[in-house]
Design a protein around this motif. Structure first.
Motif, PDB file in Angstrom:
ATOM      1  N   UNK A 154       0.823  -1.209   0.000  1.00  0.00           N
ATOM      2  CA  UNK A 154       0.000   0.000   0.000  1.00  0.00           C
ATOM      3  C   UNK A 154       0.854   1.255   0.000  1.00  0.00           C
ATOM      4  N   UNK A 155       1.983   1.217   0.691  1.00  0.00           N
ATOM      5  CA  UNK A 155       2.892   2.360   0.672  1.00  0.00           C
ATOM      6  C   UNK A 155       3.375   2.608  -0.753  1.00  0.00           C
ATOM      7  N   UNK A 156       3.733   1.546  -1.466  1.00  0.00           N
ATOM      8  CA  UNK A 156       4.191   1.690  -2.838  1.00  0.00           C
ATOM      9  C   UNK A 156       3.115   2.254  -3.748  1.00  0.00           C
ATOM     10  N   UNK A 157       1.885   1.774  -3.588  1.00  0.00           N
ATOM     11  CA  UNK A 157       0.785   2.308  -4.390  1.00  0.00           C
ATOM     12  C   UNK A 157       0.586   3.796  -4.126  1.00  0.00           C
ATOM     13  N   UNK A 158       0.612   4.181  -2.862  1.00  0.00           N
ATOM     14  CA  UNK A 158       0.440   5.595  -2.529  1.00  0.00           C
ATOM     15  C   UNK A 158       1.625   6.434  -2.988  1.00  0.00           C
ATOM     16  N   UNK A 159       2.805   5.860  -2.959  1.00  0.00           N
ATOM     17  CA  UNK A 159       3.999   6.555  -3.426  1.00  0.00           C
ATOM     18  C   UNK A 159       3.816   6.984  -4.881  1.00  0.00           C
ATOM     19  N   UNK A 160       3.285   6.087  -5.682  1.00  0.00           N
ATOM     20  CA  UNK A 160       3.033   6.419  -7.079  1.00  0.00           C
ATOM     21  C   UNK A 160       1.778   7.244  -7.261  1.00  0.00           C
ATOM     22  N   UNK A 161       0.704   6.877  -6.544  1.00  0.00           N
ATOM     23  CA  UNK A 161      -0.577   7.540  -6.720  1.00  0.00           C
ATOM     24  C   UNK A 161      -0.540   9.019  -6.393  1.00  0.00           C
ATOM     25  N   UNK A 162       0.231   9.383  -5.398  1.00  0.00           N
ATOM     26  CA  UNK A 162       0.287  10.792  -5.000  1.00  0.00           C
ATOM     27  C   UNK A 162       1.081  11.652  -5.980  1.00  0.00           C
ATOM     28  N   UNK A 163       1.768  10.994  -6.914  1.00  0.00           N
ATOM     29  CA  UNK A 163       2.460  11.741  -7.967  1.00  0.00           C
ATOM     30  C   UNK A 163       1.587  11.929  -9.202  1.00  0.00           C
ATOM     31  N   UNK A 164       0.459  11.236  -9.265  1.00  0.00           N
ATOM     32  CA  UNK A 164      -0.385  11.242 -10.460  1.00  0.00           C
ATOM     33  C   UNK A 164      -0.998  12.614 -10.689  1.00  0.00           C
ATOM     34  N   UNK A 165      -1.103  13.010 -11.944  1.00  0.00           N
ATOM     35  CA  UNK A 165      -1.687  14.292 -12.312  1.00  0.00           C
ATOM     36  C   UNK A 165      -2.921  14.135 -13.198  1.00  0.00           C
ATOM     37  N   UNK A 166      -3.091  13.014 -13.856  1.00  0.00           N
ATOM     38  CA  UNK A 166      -4.267  12.804 -14.690  1.00  0.00           C
ATOM     39  C   UNK A 166      -5.506  12.566 -13.834  1.00  0.00           C
ATOM     40  N   UNK A 167      -6.676  12.716 -14.446  1.00  0.00           N
ATOM     41  CA  UNK A 167      -7.937  12.620 -13.704  1.00  0.00           C
ATOM     42  C   UNK A 167      -8.257  11.205 -13.247  1.00  0.00           C
ATOM     43  N   UNK A 168      -7.713  10.202 -13.925  1.00  0.00           N
ATOM     44  CA  UNK A 168      -7.995   8.810 -13.596  1.00  0.00           C
ATOM     45  C   UNK A 168      -6.693   8.078 -13.327  1.00  0.00           C
ATOM     46  N   UNK A 169      -6.662   7.293 -12.258  1.00  0.00           N
ATOM     47  CA  UNK A 169      -5.468   6.516 -11.897  1.00  0.00           C
ATOM     48  C   UNK A 169      -5.798   5.032 -12.020  1.00  0.00           C
ATOM     49  N   UNK A 170      -4.898   4.292 -12.620  1.00  0.00           N
ATOM     50  CA  UNK A 170      -5.033   2.841 -12.708  1.00  0.00           C
ATOM     51  C   UNK A 170      -3.795   2.226 -12.068  1.00  0.00           C
ATOM     52  N   UNK A 171      -3.994   1.520 -10.975  1.00  0.00           N
ATOM     53  CA  UNK A 171      -2.904   0.833 -10.287  1.00  0.00           C
ATOM     54  C   UNK A 171      -2.818  -0.600 -10.799  1.00  0.00           C
ATOM     55  N   UNK A 172      -1.647  -1.002 -11.279  1.00  0.00           N
ATOM     56  CA  UNK A 172      -1.495  -2.414 -11.623  1.00  0.00           C
ATOM     57  C   UNK A 172      -0.111  -2.905 -11.219  1.00  0.00           C
ATOM     58  N   UNK A 173      -0.070  -4.183 -10.863  1.00  0.00           N
ATOM     59  CA  UNK A 173       1.174  -4.802 -10.414  1.00  0.00           C
ATOM     60  C   UNK A 173       2.090  -5.087 -11.594  1.00  0.00           C
ATOM     61  N   UNK A 174       3.372  -5.195 -11.309  1.00  0.00           N
ATOM     62  CA  UNK A 174       4.328  -5.413 -12.383  1.00  0.00           C
ATOM     63  C   UNK A 174       4.132  -6.771 -13.052  1.00  0.00           C
ATOM     64  N   UNK A 175       3.511  -7.732 -12.342  1.00  0.00           N
ATOM     65  CA  UNK A 175       3.270  -9.039 -12.960  1.00  0.00           C
ATOM     66  C   UNK A 175       1.872  -9.138 -13.571  1.00  0.00           C
ATOM     67  N   UNK A 176       1.211  -7.990 -13.754  1.00  0.00           N
ATOM     68  CA  UNK A 176      -0.050  -7.937 -14.487  1.00  0.00           C
ATOM     69  C   UNK A 176       0.235  -7.354 -15.863  1.00  0.00           C
TER      70      UNK A 176
END
Length: 218
Positions: free
Chosen positions: A52-74
């Protein structure tokens, strides 16, 4: 995981503009961050581990209106983001996920994923590896809850829906994900754990979720 990351980043050029790709490398002990910086992506790196820390680390940098979180093995097919755009177009704030298929196709894995996808859609509780969420509602609810070790995707979507977001589900099979977790831990065991987590979420029992550690599978 560095090899999986490289394979994922090779697909970046296939994604439609104005896609923003953020690679969150948290607690990585291999060359993942260095590899990611060879591609046209934003890389955020932190020694602290935690899904969850990793997801938030990336998510809080997002600037677009929609965020899609996916794992590296997806693994995403080229049409995945276009289908996502069609599903969410004009809907305002949304939260949800993708239908996912296994990367190793045989009767047991296909049956398991059919059950999982049906369950995730019916209960509006996608796994963390394919979470879709509007940036505004992601910020409103405070992102992923880093205090719980598992069930974090379902928890985030549930809180977003409670905050007024609409549920979005991309039913086109553009995503394939690794089955290594299920093969190592057992398909039935993993399915029962997901059902247990959803029950705890529905009952507001985060104390119970915190009692069950998330096994890291490399």
């Amino acid at each position: 995981m560095a090899r999986a990351l490289m394979e994922a980043l090779e697909r970046v050029k296939e994604y439609p503009a104005p896609t923003e790709i953020i690679v969150a490398c948290n607690g990585c002990t291999d060359r993942s961050a260095a590899i990611a910086r060879l591609y046209p992506v934003t890389v955020v790196d932190d020694p602290k581990s935690g899904m969850s820390f990793g997801n938030n680390l990336g998510g809080r940098c997002a600037r677009n209106d929609l965020i899609f979180f996916w794992d590296v093995d997806t693994f995403l097919a080229p049409g995945a983001l276009a289908d996502l755009a069609r599903v969410v177009r004009g809907r305002g704030s949304v939260a949800g996920g993708f239908r996912v298929l296994p990367d190793r196709v045989y009767p047991r894995s296909m049956a398991f994923y059919a059950i999982m996808n049906h369950f995730c859609r019916k209960r509006q509780a996608p796994p963390a590896g394919t979470v879709i969420i509007s940036r505004a509602v992601y910020e409103k609810v405070g992102g992923f809850d880093e205090s719980i070790p598992q069930g974090t995707g379902s928890d985030l979507v549930r809180r977003a829906l409670d905050a007024g977001a609409g549920f979005a589900w991309v039913d086109t099979p553009h995503c394939r994900t690794s089955v290594r977790r299920f093969e190592k831990r057992g398909y039935l065991r993993q399915l029962l754990e997901w059902r247990r987590n959803i029950r705890y979420h529905s009952a507001g029992r985060k104390d119970e979720l915190s009692r069950h550690e998330y096994d890291v599978i490399r």
